[in-house]
Design an enzyme around this catalytic site. Structure first.
Site, PDB file in Angstrom:
ATOM      1  N   ASP A  37       0.852  -1.198   0.000  1.00 15.55           N
ATOM      2  CA  ASP A  37       0.000   0.000   0.000  1.00 15.55           C
ATOM      3  C   ASP A  37       0.885   1.246   0.000  1.00 15.55           C
ATOM      4  O   ASP A  37       1.897   1.302   0.696  1.00 15.55           O
ATOM      5  CB  ASP A  37      -0.913  -0.009   1.228  1.00 15.55           C
ATOM      6  CG  ASP A  37      -2.058   0.980   1.097  1.00 15.55           C
ATOM      7  OD1 ASP A  37      -3.208   0.523   0.934  1.00 15.55           O
ATOM      8  OD2 ASP A  37      -1.807   2.206   1.138  1.00 15.55           O
ATOM      9  N   ILE A  38       0.498   2.239  -0.768  1.00 17.64           N
ATOM     10  CA  ILE A  38       1.311   3.455  -0.907  1.00 17.64           C
ATOM     11  C   ILE A  38       1.275   4.311   0.369  1.00 17.64           C
ATOM     12  O   ILE A  38       2.176   5.128   0.597  1.00 17.64           O
ATOM     13  CB  ILE A  38       0.812   4.291  -2.119  1.00 17.64           C
ATOM     14  CG1 ILE A  38       1.896   5.206  -2.638  1.00 17.64           C
ATOM     15  CG2 ILE A  38      -0.449   5.071  -1.788  1.00 17.64           C
ATOM     16  CD1 ILE A  38       1.587   5.821  -3.990  1.00 17.64           C
ATOM     17  N   ASN A  94     -12.940  -2.830   2.778  1.00 13.75           N
ATOM     18  CA  ASN A  94     -13.883  -1.727   2.886  1.00 13.75           C
ATOM     19  C   ASN A  94     -14.863  -1.793   1.714  1.00 13.75           C
ATOM     20  O   ASN A  94     -14.442  -1.973   0.569  1.00 13.75           O
ATOM     21  CB  ASN A  94     -13.123  -0.397   2.855  1.00 13.75           C
ATOM     22  CG  ASN A  94     -12.172  -0.249   4.034  1.00 13.75           C
ATOM     23  OD1 ASN A  94     -12.521  -0.589   5.161  1.00 13.75           O
ATOM     24  ND2 ASN A  94     -10.961   0.232   3.777  1.00 13.75           N
ATOM     25  N   GLY A 100     -15.846   3.166   3.772  1.00  9.55           N
ATOM     26  CA  GLY A 100     -14.639   3.950   3.516  1.00  9.55           C
ATOM     27  C   GLY A 100     -13.848   3.476   2.309  1.00  9.55           C
ATOM     28  O   GLY A 100     -12.660   3.763   2.193  1.00  9.55           O
ATOM     29  N   GLN A 101     -14.512   2.754   1.385  1.00  5.73           N
ATOM     30  CA  GLN A 101     -13.803   2.295   0.178  1.00  5.73           C
ATOM     31  C   GLN A 101     -13.459   3.483  -0.716  1.00  5.73           C
ATOM     32  O   GLN A 101     -14.327   4.311  -1.021  1.00  5.73           O
ATOM     33  CB  GLN A 101     -14.692   1.300  -0.586  1.00  5.73           C
ATOM     34  CG  GLN A 101     -13.998   0.704  -1.809  1.00  5.73           C
ATOM     35  CD  GLN A 101     -14.860  -0.326  -2.545  1.00  5.73           C
ATOM     36  OE1 GLN A 101     -15.983  -0.641  -2.118  1.00  5.73           O
ATOM     37  NE2 GLN A 101     -14.338  -0.843  -3.638  1.00  5.73           N
ATOM     38  N   HIS A 107     -10.646  -5.270  -3.175  1.00  6.02           N
ATOM     39  CA  HIS A 107      -9.335  -5.556  -2.586  1.00  6.02           C
ATOM     40  C   HIS A 107      -9.471  -5.934  -1.131  1.00  6.02           C
ATOM     41  O   HIS A 107     -10.426  -5.550  -0.454  1.00  6.02           O
ATOM     42  CB  HIS A 107      -8.387  -4.363  -2.735  1.00  6.02           C
ATOM     43  CG  HIS A 107      -8.937  -3.059  -2.266  1.00  6.02           C
ATOM     44  ND1 HIS A 107      -9.835  -2.318  -3.007  1.00  6.02           N
ATOM     45  CD2 HIS A 107      -8.736  -2.362  -1.128  1.00  6.02           C
ATOM     46  CE1 HIS A 107     -10.148  -1.215  -2.342  1.00  6.02           C
ATOM     47  NE2 HIS A 107      -9.498  -1.227  -1.194  1.00  6.02           N
ATOM     48  N   HIS A 109      -7.130  -5.710   2.320  1.00  5.45           N
ATOM     49  CA  HIS A 109      -5.926  -5.208   2.972  1.00  5.45           C
ATOM     50  C   HIS A 109      -5.410  -6.288   3.917  1.00  5.45           C
ATOM     51  O   HIS A 109      -6.199  -6.915   4.630  1.00  5.45           O
ATOM     52  CB  HIS A 109      -6.240  -3.983   3.837  1.00  5.45           C
ATOM     53  CG  HIS A 109      -6.795  -2.804   3.097  1.00  5.45           C
ATOM     54  ND1 HIS A 109      -6.027  -1.743   2.708  1.00  5.45           N
ATOM     55  CD2 HIS A 109      -8.058  -2.519   2.696  1.00  5.45           C
ATOM     56  CE1 HIS A 109      -6.787  -0.840   2.104  1.00  5.45           C
ATOM     57  NE2 HIS A 109      -8.028  -1.280   2.082  1.00  5.45           N
TER      58      HIS A 109
END
Ligand code: 5GP
Length: 122
Positions: A37-38, A94, A100-101, A107, A109
Site C-alpha cells: 500500500d502506498i 472496505n 470507507g472504500q 481488494h 488489505h
C-alpha cells in the site's frame, strides 16, 4: 461519491494491473496480484486484488467464479507467509461509502508487523 455498481477501468488498481503506474509486488499468480500500500497504516500493509474486474466485495461475492474466490482466499495465507507475519495479522475489505472504500476495484488489505489494537479505535 464512489460508484461500486459499474466497474470503472480507470481506477488506480486497474492501472496498476495494466502496469500503467508502478507498484511494489509482493505476490502474483494467475488470479491474484498483491502489492505494498502506498500509504501504509501499519508496519506491514499490503493490498490483495483479483486480476479480474470486480467493483467491491459485493460484486466479487456475487459474481466471481468459485475458482477466483478460492484463489483470493488461499492467497492470504501465502502472502502472510511471504511477509513473515508469524504472530498474526488483520485483513480488511472496505465496501462502499460507509465502509470507507476509496478504490472501486475489490481488494483485501493485509496488515501486521505490530499489535493492531481494537478493530475500530474509540
Ligand atoms: P480502500 O480505502 O479503497 O479500502 O483502500 C485503498 C487503498 O489504496 C488505500 O489504503 C490507499 O493508500 C491505497 N492506494 C491508493 N492509491 C494507491 C497507489 O497508487 N498505489 C498503491 N500502492 N496504493 C494506493
Amino acid at each position: 461519491m464512489i460508484d461500486i455498481q459499474n466497474y470503472n477501468n480507470n481506477n488506480i488498481f486497474a492501472k496498476i494491473l495494466r502496469n500503467e503506474i508502478p507498484s511494489k509486488k509482493v505476490f502474483e499468480n494467475d488470479d491474484v496480484y498483491a502489492f505494498e500500500d502506498i500509504n501504509p497504516q501499519a508496519p506491514v500493509h499490503v493490498v490483495i486484488i483479483p486480476k479480474k474486474e470486480f467493483c467491491s466485495l459485493n460484486d466479487f461475492s456475487s459474481n466471481a467464479s468459485d475458482e477466483t474466490i478460492i484463489a483470493m482466499m488461499r492467497s492470504i495465507k501465502k502472502i502472510a507467509d511471504i511477509l513473515e507475519l508469524n504472530n498474526g495479522y488483520r485483513i480488511i475489505s472496505n465496501v462502499g461509502q460507509v465502509g470507507g472504500q476509496e478504490v472501486p476495484h475489490f481488494h483485501i488489505h493485509i496488515l501486521g508487523g505490530a499489535s493492531l489494537g481494537r478493530i475500530i479505535s474509540s
